[in-house]
Every structure is written in structure tokens, then in C-alpha cells.
Design a protein around this motif. Structure first.
Motif, PDB file in Angstrom:
ATOM      1  N   ALA A  34       6.014  -1.303  -7.249  1.00 12.74           N
ATOM      2  CA  ALA A  34       5.177  -2.492  -7.118  1.00 12.74           C
ATOM      3  C   ALA A  34       5.962  -3.585  -6.378  1.00 12.74           C
ATOM      4  O   ALA A  34       7.189  -3.633  -6.429  1.00 12.74           O
ATOM      5  N   CYS A  35       5.221  -4.449  -5.711  1.00 12.70           N
ATOM      6  CA  CYS A  35       5.868  -5.480  -4.884  1.00 12.70           C
ATOM      7  C   CYS A  35       5.552  -6.897  -5.346  1.00 12.70           C
ATOM      8  O   CYS A  35       5.745  -7.851  -4.594  1.00 12.70           O
ATOM      9  N   GLY A  36       5.047  -7.042  -6.574  1.00  8.40           N
ATOM     10  CA  GLY A  36       4.818  -8.364  -7.123  1.00  8.40           C
ATOM     11  C   GLY A  36       3.412  -8.895  -6.993  1.00  8.40           C
ATOM     12  O   GLY A  36       3.094  -9.931  -7.574  1.00  8.40           O
ATOM     13  N   PHE A  37       2.549  -8.209  -6.229  1.00  7.40           N
ATOM     14  CA  PHE A  37       1.194  -8.725  -6.038  1.00  7.40           C
ATOM     15  C   PHE A  37       0.222  -8.210  -7.095  1.00  7.40           C
ATOM     16  O   PHE A  37      -0.672  -8.929  -7.510  1.00  7.40           O
ATOM     17  N   HIS A  38       0.373  -6.946  -7.512  1.00 14.94           N
ATOM     18  CA  HIS A  38      -0.478  -6.439  -8.592  1.00 14.94           C
ATOM     19  C   HIS A  38       0.302  -6.310  -9.899  1.00 14.94           C
ATOM     20  O   HIS A  38      -0.281  -6.279 -10.977  1.00 14.94           O
ATOM     21  N   VAL A  59      12.540   4.949  -2.320  1.00 14.17           N
ATOM     22  CA  VAL A  59      11.683   3.833  -2.714  1.00 14.17           C
ATOM     23  C   VAL A  59      10.594   3.623  -1.663  1.00 14.17           C
ATOM     24  O   VAL A  59      10.881   3.512  -0.472  1.00 14.17           O
ATOM     25  N   GLY A  60       9.344   3.565  -2.119  1.00 14.09           N
ATOM     26  CA  GLY A  60       8.232   3.220  -1.238  1.00 14.09           C
ATOM     27  C   GLY A  60       7.630   1.905  -1.687  1.00 14.09           C
ATOM     28  O   GLY A  60       7.615   1.584  -2.881  1.00 14.09           O
ATOM     29  N   ALA A  61       7.136   1.125  -0.745  1.00 17.32           N
ATOM     30  CA  ALA A  61       6.493  -0.147  -1.065  1.00 17.32           C
ATOM     31  C   ALA A  61       5.040   0.109  -1.430  1.00 17.32           C
ATOM     32  O   ALA A  61       4.246   0.547  -0.588  1.00 17.32           O
ATOM     33  N   GLN A  62       4.697  -0.159  -2.700  1.00 17.72           N
ATOM     34  CA  GLN A  62       3.310   0.009  -3.122  1.00 17.72           C
ATOM     35  C   GLN A  62       2.619  -1.348  -2.998  1.00 17.72           C
ATOM     36  O   GLN A  62       2.663  -2.193  -3.886  1.00 17.72           O
ATOM     37  N   VAL A  63       1.969  -1.525  -1.862  1.00 14.40           N
ATOM     38  CA  VAL A  63       1.385  -2.816  -1.520  1.00 14.40           C
ATOM     39  C   VAL A  63      -0.026  -2.937  -2.085  1.00 14.40           C
ATOM     40  O   VAL A  63      -0.727  -1.950  -2.262  1.00 14.40           O
ATOM     41  N   SER A  64      -0.437  -4.180  -2.352  1.00 16.10           N
ATOM     42  CA  SER A  64      -1.663  -4.390  -3.095  1.00 16.10           C
ATOM     43  C   SER A  64      -2.354  -5.672  -2.662  1.00 16.10           C
ATOM     44  O   SER A  64      -1.775  -6.519  -1.981  1.00 16.10           O
ATOM     45  N   TYR A  65      -3.599  -5.797  -3.114  1.00 14.45           N
ATOM     46  CA  TYR A  65      -4.238  -7.104  -3.076  1.00 14.45           C
ATOM     47  C   TYR A  65      -3.438  -8.056  -3.974  1.00 14.45           C
ATOM     48  O   TYR A  65      -2.767  -7.627  -4.915  1.00 14.45           O
ATOM     49  N   ARG A  66      -3.584  -9.358  -3.718  1.00 16.02           N
ATOM     50  CA  ARG A  66      -2.935 -10.360  -4.566  1.00 16.02           C
ATOM     51  C   ARG A  66      -3.790 -10.536  -5.823  1.00 16.02           C
ATOM     52  O   ARG A  66      -4.672 -11.382  -5.899  1.00 16.02           O
ATOM     53  N   ASP A  67      -3.523  -9.707  -6.838  1.00 17.07           N
ATOM     54  CA  ASP A  67      -4.426  -9.623  -7.982  1.00 17.07           C
ATOM     55  C   ASP A  67      -3.658  -9.234  -9.241  1.00 17.07           C
ATOM     56  O   ASP A  67      -3.851  -8.154  -9.794  1.00 17.07           O
ATOM     57  N   LEU A  68      -2.797 -10.116  -9.724  1.00 16.49           N
ATOM     58  CA  LEU A  68      -2.045  -9.831 -10.944  1.00 16.49           C
ATOM     59  C   LEU A  68      -2.961  -9.683 -12.152  1.00 16.49           C
ATOM     60  O   LEU A  68      -2.766  -8.812 -12.991  1.00 16.49           O
ATOM     61  N   ALA A  69      -3.977 -10.533 -12.236  1.00 15.96           N
ATOM     62  CA  ALA A  69      -4.857 -10.496 -13.406  1.00 15.96           C
ATOM     63  C   ALA A  69      -5.625  -9.185 -13.498  1.00 15.96           C
ATOM     64  O   ALA A  69      -5.877  -8.668 -14.587  1.00 15.96           O
ATOM     65  N   GLY A  70      -5.991  -8.635 -12.367  1.00 18.88           N
ATOM     66  CA  GLY A  70      -6.763  -7.392 -12.346  1.00 18.88           C
ATOM     67  C   GLY A  70      -5.947  -6.161 -12.072  1.00 18.88           C
ATOM     68  O   GLY A  70      -6.488  -5.077 -11.860  1.00 18.88           O
ATOM     69  N   PHE A  71      -4.608  -6.295 -12.062  1.00 20.35           N
ATOM     70  CA  PHE A  71      -3.705  -5.173 -11.801  1.00 20.35           C
ATOM     71  C   PHE A  71      -4.019  -4.508 -10.458  1.00 20.35           C
ATOM     72  O   PHE A  71      -3.790  -3.327 -10.257  1.00 20.35           O
ATOM     73  N   GLY A  72      -4.560  -5.295  -9.526  1.00 18.24           N
ATOM     74  CA  GLY A  72      -4.842  -4.753  -8.197  1.00 18.24           C
ATOM     75  C   GLY A  72      -5.946  -3.738  -8.161  1.00 18.24           C
ATOM     76  O   GLY A  72      -6.095  -3.021  -7.166  1.00 18.24           O
TER      77      GLY A  72
END
Length: 273
Positions: A34-38, A59-72
């Protein structure tokens, strides 16, 4: 035969704990961090990258929507330029942490709702590809076979890695069953292990309606947040190795000394996929 096993890790946040990263990193060959966004905070990601480096896990970058509350896991209608910027930001943040431990980001994989969106959402797929091109065009992109993401990435000259899922149900069209529907998760270790063996050796998976779906994959994902994830991962690895399948990352372990992120190991012989 060779296959990569990957797992989602680094998804704890502060005092909230999710999964057993140490146990998963003892089993898999690649880690979708995880990269801090989800999910994931700097201390969690630091510990995760250290553990991966110590074990020789890519290590791979698991990129996400900026959505901590919804876990992406909620679709977000993000403008392409913003999504590209968000993805570049996430890769760069994770790479900064990796460098502390003599490793680098080796590939990029979307998470959750973004992963599912870029199966068909062409604009968001293009935005993710643009981010990889802007950051480092040597980085492979991991996604669902037949997805808009992998098509766009291939057209841009990026290496694409088709992925299967050990613990998720499939529809007849090769897409994943939504988590809100019956059959979305497969949790029996024996069943999961046999599904993966069939996926790797026979290049097919049985969908929830009984359809046999043909697919070729280079990597198989084991979700770190699935109940009993470490047990499932060990069952899969044991079943594959017993059948003579080698577990190895689909890229060589990147290092600060300049090893090419997209370089494949020279041996053993790989599964065409």
C-alpha cells in the motif's frame, strides 16, 4: 514451470492492524505494498519494505484512489490528470521508503476499486499508464487479463503482467465477482490450492456458474486481508511446489545499484503467459 505469488501487504494504519504481513512475506515472491492512499502509514510501510528487502521479496506499488475511509474499494470519478498525479505521488513515496533498505519499486499494480475500474474504464486506465510512463517506463504493470489497463500499457510499450486471483470468484467473462455478491471469496485452503494449480498448469479457472474460463497468468494474488490468509498462502505454495512449480518473482529484485526493474530472471524456464 514458474509462477509468481503476490500478496497485498502494508495495509495497517496507525493502531489499526490488518493481516499478518510477516507471515505472508515468508511465502510470496512479490509484495503489493500500500502507498498511503487506501491504507498504510509511513511507519507501517517502513516495516513492510524492510521485511520484504530482508526476504528478497520484490516490492510493487499498490496504487489506489485517495480513499482511506473506504479502503480504496469505492469507485471515484477522478479526472485523468489528477489520477495520473496521484499515482506518480504514490510510487515516489513508496520508492523513497524502499531506498532505505537497498531496494526499489519493481512494478505497479492498482488496488481495489481502481483495479476493477481500469478493466473497462479507458480514461482511468490511460491515466495510470501515463503515470508509469512519467515515473519509470521500465516498470511492469500488473492487471486483469484482457483489461483496458493491460491493453493501454502494451500499446505504450510497457511490460504487462496478467494476474490471477487465488481467493476470488470469477464470472464467465473472466472478471471478478463483486465482493457484495455470493461467491466473491474462496476461503477453503484445499480448494484455493487446487484452483491455483489448475490456473498455473492448465491455464484456466472455473467461474461461479461452472464455466471454464481460459486465462494465462504470470502472477497469482493472495489477498492479505482474507480470513486465514497466511494459511491459504502456505497451502498454495505447498501445492505448487509439490507439483514441481517453482515460485519466483516475475521481475528480478531491483536494487539501488541500478538493476533494471523490468528485467526477468534468466532461469528457470517460465510459463508462457
Amino acid at each position: 514451470m514458474m509462477i509468481d505469488l503476490n500478496a497485498d501487504v502494508g495495509e495497517s494504519f496507525g493502531r489499526w492492524r490488518l493481516g499478518d504481513d510477516e507471515a505472508m512475506l515468508d511465502v510470496v515472491s512479490s509484495a503489493n505494498v500500500a502507498c498511503g492512499f487506501h491504507a498504510g502509514d509511513p511507519l507501517t510501510l517502513t516495516a513492510t519494505c524492510r521485511l520484504a528487502a530482508e526476504r528478497g521479496v520484490v516490492v510493487g506499488a499498490q496504487v489506489s484512489y485517495r480513499d482511506l475511509a473506504g479502503f480504496g474499494r469505492r469507485f471515484m470519478d477522478v479526472a485523468p490528470a489528477e489520477l495520473t498525479a496521484d499515482v506518480v505521488y504514490q510510487i515516489g513515496a513508496l520508492e523513497g521508503i524502499c531506498r532505505r533498505f537497498g531496494t526499489r519499486v519493481g512494478y505497479v499494480k492498482p488496488h481495489g476499486a481502481l483495479y476493477n475500474a481500469v478493466v473497462h474504464h479507458d480514461a482511468q486506465a490511460a491515466a495510470v499508464v501515463d503515470a508509469v510512463l512519467a515515473y519509470d517506463r521500465r516498470l511492469p504493470v500488473v492487471g486483469l487479463p484482457g483489461s483496458a489497463l493491460l491493453r493501454r500499457a502494451a500499446e505504450a510499450g510497457l511490460r504487462t503482467v496478467a494476474e490471477g486471483f487465488a481467493d476470488r470468484g470469477y464470472r464467465a467473462d473472466g472478471t471478478l465477482v463483486p465482493r457484495s455478491e455470493p461467491g466473491a471469496l474462496v476461503t477453503d485452503p484445499g480448494e484455493v490450492a487446487e484452483r491455483v494449480l489448475t490456473m498455473v498448469t492448465q491455464r484456466r479457472v472455473v467461474a461461479v456458474d461452472g464455466t471454464r474460463v481460459q486465462m494465462r497468468v504470470e502472477s497469482v494474488c493472495l489477498h492479505g486481508d482474507t480470513e486465514g490468509a497466511a494459511e491459504l498462502a502456505r497451502a498454495v505454495r505447498d501445492r505448487l511446489t509439490a507439483a514441481g512449480v517453482t515460485i519466483a518473482p516475475f521481475v528480478a529484485l531491483p536494487t539501488e545499484q541500478g538493476q533494471t526493474p523490468g528485467e526477468r530472471p534468466s532461469s528457470p524456464e517460465t510459463v508462457d503467459g
